[in-house]
Write a protein that holds these residues in place. Structure first.
Motif, PDB file in Angstrom:
ATOM      1  N   ASP A  54       0.649  -1.272   0.096  1.00 58.51           N
ATOM      2  CA  ASP A  54      -0.018  -0.010   0.095  1.00 58.51           C
ATOM      3  C   ASP A  54       1.005   1.322  -0.017  1.00 58.51           C
ATOM      4  O   ASP A  54       0.398   2.377  -0.778  1.00 58.51           O
ATOM      5  CB  ASP A  54      -0.990   0.009   1.291  1.00 58.51           C
ATOM      6  N   GLU A  55       2.065   1.151   0.641  1.00 62.98           N
ATOM      7  CA  GLU A  55       3.027   2.285   0.602  1.00 62.98           C
ATOM      8  C   GLU A  55       3.375   3.046  -0.622  1.00 62.98           C
ATOM      9  O   GLU A  55       3.410   3.958  -1.175  1.00 62.98           O
ATOM     10  CB  GLU A  55       4.200   2.056   1.492  1.00 62.98           C
ATOM     11  N   ILE A  56       3.450   1.932  -1.660  1.00 62.41           N
ATOM     12  CA  ILE A  56       3.917   2.166  -3.002  1.00 62.41           C
ATOM     13  C   ILE A  56       2.721   2.526  -3.610  1.00 62.41           C
ATOM     14  O   ILE A  56       2.922   3.566  -4.665  1.00 62.41           O
ATOM     15  CB  ILE A  56       4.523   0.917  -3.616  1.00 62.41           C
ATOM     16  N   VAL A  57       1.405   1.874  -3.588  1.00 63.97           N
ATOM     17  CA  VAL A  57       0.385   2.123  -4.455  1.00 63.97           C
ATOM     18  C   VAL A  57       0.142   3.613  -3.935  1.00 63.97           C
ATOM     19  O   VAL A  57      -0.386   4.435  -5.057  1.00 63.97           O
ATOM     20  CB  VAL A  57      -0.786   1.432  -3.923  1.00 63.97           C
ATOM     21  N   LYS A  58       0.214   4.172  -2.517  1.00 64.61           N
ATOM     22  CA  LYS A  58      -0.082   5.582  -2.357  1.00 64.61           C
ATOM     23  C   LYS A  58       1.005   6.293  -2.946  1.00 64.61           C
ATOM     24  O   LYS A  58       0.622   7.460  -3.513  1.00 64.61           O
ATOM     25  CB  LYS A  58      -0.156   5.535  -0.886  1.00 64.61           C
ATOM     26  N   ALA A  59       2.250   5.985  -2.858  1.00 69.13           N
ATOM     27  CA  ALA A  59       3.216   7.077  -3.474  1.00 69.13           C
ATOM     28  C   ALA A  59       2.899   7.107  -4.894  1.00 69.13           C
ATOM     29  O   ALA A  59       3.323   8.188  -5.541  1.00 69.13           O
ATOM     30  CB  ALA A  59       4.571   6.358  -3.040  1.00 69.13           C
ATOM     31  N   LYS A  60       2.677   6.156  -5.703  1.00 61.51           N
ATOM     32  CA  LYS A  60       2.527   6.219  -7.069  1.00 61.51           C
ATOM     33  C   LYS A  60       1.276   6.993  -7.363  1.00 61.51           C
ATOM     34  O   LYS A  60       0.859   7.324  -8.662  1.00 61.51           O
ATOM     35  CB  LYS A  60       2.582   5.068  -7.654  1.00 61.51           C
ATOM     36  N   ASN A  61       0.198   7.035  -6.369  1.00 59.70           N
ATOM     37  CA  ASN A  61      -0.878   8.122  -6.458  1.00 59.70           C
ATOM     38  C   ASN A  61      -1.870   7.828  -7.968  1.00 59.70           C
ATOM     39  O   ASN A  61      -2.005   8.598  -8.787  1.00 59.70           O
ATOM     40  CB  ASN A  61      -0.514   9.613  -6.520  1.00 59.70           C
ATOM     41  N   GLY A  62      -2.254   6.468  -8.062  1.00 64.33           N
ATOM     42  CA  GLY A  62      -3.117   6.228  -9.234  1.00 64.33           C
ATOM     43  C   GLY A  62      -2.143   5.590 -10.237  1.00 64.33           C
ATOM     44  O   GLY A  62      -2.730   5.268 -11.425  1.00 64.33           O
ATOM     45  N   ASN A  63      -0.977   5.638 -10.215  1.00 62.02           N
ATOM     46  CA  ASN A  63      -0.187   5.022 -11.361  1.00 62.02           C
ATOM     47  C   ASN A  63       0.471   3.534 -11.329  1.00 62.02           C
ATOM     48  O   ASN A  63       1.584   3.329 -11.413  1.00 62.02           O
ATOM     49  CB  ASN A  63       0.856   6.075 -11.620  1.00 62.02           C
ATOM     50  N   GLY A  64      -0.293   3.011 -10.488  1.00 60.05           N
ATOM     51  CA  GLY A  64       0.137   1.435 -10.192  1.00 60.05           C
ATOM     52  C   GLY A  64       0.548   1.301  -9.004  1.00 60.05           C
ATOM     53  O   GLY A  64       0.562   1.897  -8.078  1.00 60.05           O
ATOM     54  N   SER A  65       1.211   0.109  -8.724  1.00 56.08           N
ATOM     55  CA  SER A  65       1.712  -0.583  -7.622  1.00 56.08           C
ATOM     56  C   SER A  65       3.287  -0.698  -7.817  1.00 56.08           C
ATOM     57  O   SER A  65       3.809  -0.433  -8.975  1.00 56.08           O
ATOM     58  CB  SER A  65       0.966  -1.959  -7.203  1.00 56.08           C
ATOM     59  N   ALA A  66       3.894  -1.749  -6.978  1.00 58.34           N
ATOM     60  CA  ALA A  66       5.329  -2.007  -7.159  1.00 58.34           C
ATOM     61  C   ALA A  66       5.709  -2.592  -8.349  1.00 58.34           C
ATOM     62  O   ALA A  66       5.038  -3.601  -8.758  1.00 58.34           O
ATOM     63  CB  ALA A  66       5.603  -2.886  -5.848  1.00 58.34           C
ATOM     64  N   THR A  67       6.555  -1.832  -8.894  1.00 61.57           N
ATOM     65  CA  THR A  67       7.111  -2.399 -10.248  1.00 61.57           C
ATOM     66  C   THR A  67       8.743  -3.008 -10.107  1.00 61.57           C
ATOM     67  O   THR A  67       9.133  -4.137 -10.446  1.00 61.57           O
ATOM     68  CB  THR A  67       7.033  -1.756 -11.589  1.00 61.57           C
ATOM     69  N   LEU A  68       9.534  -1.743  -9.596  1.00 57.97           N
ATOM     70  CA  LEU A  68      11.057  -2.188  -9.642  1.00 57.97           C
ATOM     71  C   LEU A  68      11.351  -3.027  -8.525  1.00 57.97           C
ATOM     72  O   LEU A  68      12.032  -3.819  -8.921  1.00 57.97           O
ATOM     73  CB  LEU A  68      11.615  -0.768  -9.395  1.00 57.97           C
TER      74      LEU A  68
END
Ligand code: NAI
Length: 384
Positions: free
Chosen positions: A262-276
């Motif tokens: 969720d930390e990554i989903v929130k940080a990406k703000n609508g642009n997806g989830s963890a990728t790297l």
């Protein structure tokens, strides 16, 4: 100077025999959904690093076979990767291409990795993805059954929700193999490695990165919220990290690992989830399979993944373990757990980790996990 140049030129040509990948045995790795956030980064890691895993004297050539429904993105991704100077070839495939589409991508693949599907947006749980991603995984499963050798291929799932999609994919493959007698169900795996990576990272952050070694914390159960059980009790056996987590901190760390995505989903703000970080975790797993398939090892022993625990005949995937399975996890049919894997698939399921849980893990975390996981598995099975 001219003579020296001519000598060097001849010498250079003698030392560099022409490499013809077609004369070598091909180890084909297919990535389905390779043009996405995870797919591109994972393909980059494979293209740039997989060659280093080959033994010095080898007759194996690694081929990356990349498929996506987004034609321009996959053609561009493969072309871009093809300029990287490692001796690994890349091919691009998309639906209805003149090159055989997904059939050509999958034929003779030894390993298929699937990051195809939609990622989360803020406020979504992984289970909210099931509607779209189940259709994608089911259709890809039917293609795998059609074009791959089910007696050999290893299938690694990244797409979410892993807890439901691995049961769905396993049974799609079994159903497509109704007249066959492959043991494909012992070679379908859900990649939960990102939970192990996060656990290790968060502990190092807490410790101020004082140590040069990364602790290995097994994470078992499933790959969603309260089904994720980081087994922090193993840290107590590591002299560098023992006594780091008091009870309060332990609760916070468990929660952070369970909801770290969720930390990554929130940080990406609508642009997806963890990728790297997911691509990094995925490459760690893929590298172990490459090690196995190029002959660096006969067995992968240090791996945790979410897998079927029984086969199509309701027998244990790893014989001799039914007693431990029913004692600790209520006869659950899928679970993320340490495994030993050889070329034929799962060789041993290390249920002993369940015997060594401490009371918090066994009496608090495990029962909650089992209840949610049971529902997630049922959801996947209903969609077959
Ligand atoms: P993305 O949207 O960036 O990429 C997905 C790719 O799949 C796109 O290129 C899309 O064109 C492709 N695709 C869609 N349908 C397809 C089909 N039928 N066949 C082939 N390709 C198809 O998404 P991202 O961020 O790469 O995430 C992919 C999946 O991985 C999501 O379901 C996400 O939830 C999951 N994930 C899993 C993690 C894990 O720990 N296992 C961690 C993070 C994400």
């Amino acid at each position: 100077l001219i003579i020296k140049t001519i000598i060097n030129f001849n010498f250079f040509h003698k030392e560099m025999p022409a490499v013809n990948a077609q004369e070598k045995e091909i180890l084909k790795i297919s990535v389905l959904g390779a043009a996405g956030g995870i797919g591109q980064s994972l393909s980059l890691l494979l293209k740039s690093n997989a060659g280093f895993l080959l033994p010095h004297e080898t007759s194996t050539h690694i081929r990356l076979s990349l498929y996506d429904v987004n034609k321009d993105a996959i053609v561009g991704t493969a072309a871009d990767l093809s300029h990287i100077d490692t001796p690994i070839t890349t091919t691009a495939h998309y639906p209805d291409d003149s090159n055989g589409g997904i059939g050509q991508c999958l034929s003779n693949a030894s390993v298929v990795i699937i990051p195809a599907g939609v990622p989360r947006k803020p406020g979504m749980s992984r289970d909210d993805l099931i509607g779209v991603n189940a259709k994608i995984i089911k259709s890809l499963g039917e293609d795998i059954a059609k074009y791959c050798d089910l007696n050999k291929v290893h299938v690694l799932v990244i797409s979410n929700p892993i807890n439901s999609l691995v049961p769905l994919l396993t049974n799609t493959l079994i159903r497509s193999d109704a007249n066959g007698n492959s043991n494909i169900e012992s070679r379908v795996y859900g990649i939960t490695q990102l939970d192990l990576v996060r656990s290790s990272t968060f502990v190092q952050q807490l410790n101020g990165f004082k140590s040069n070694t990364s602790p290995v914390i097994p994470v078992i159960g499933g790959h969603s919220g309260d089904t994720i059980i980081p087994v922090f009790s193993t840290l107590e056996r590591d002299p560098e990290y023992a006594n780091l987590l008091d009870n309060g901190m332990r609760l916070k760390m468990v929660h952070r690992v369970q909801y770290g995505g969720d930390e990554i989903v929130k940080a990406k703000n609508g642009n997806g989830s963890a990728t790297l970080s997911m691509a990094y975790a995925g490459f760690k797993i893929a590298a172990k399979f490459i090690d196995l398939l190029v002959g660096n090892t006969d067995t992968i022993d240090d791996i945790v993944m979410y897998v079927p625990l029984t086969n199509r005949n309701h027998q244990e995937i790893a014989p001799g373990s039914n007693e431990l399975r029913s004692r600790y996890i209520n006869d659950l049919l899928y679970f993320s757990i340490p495994l030993s894997i050889n070329r034929n698939g799962i060789k041993k399921i290390h249920y002993e980790i369940l015997e060594n849980l401490d009371s918090y893990e066994r009496d608090t975390l495990l029962p909650i996990c089992l209840k949610t996981l049971e529902g997630n598995i049922e959801t996947g099975l209903k969609l077959v």
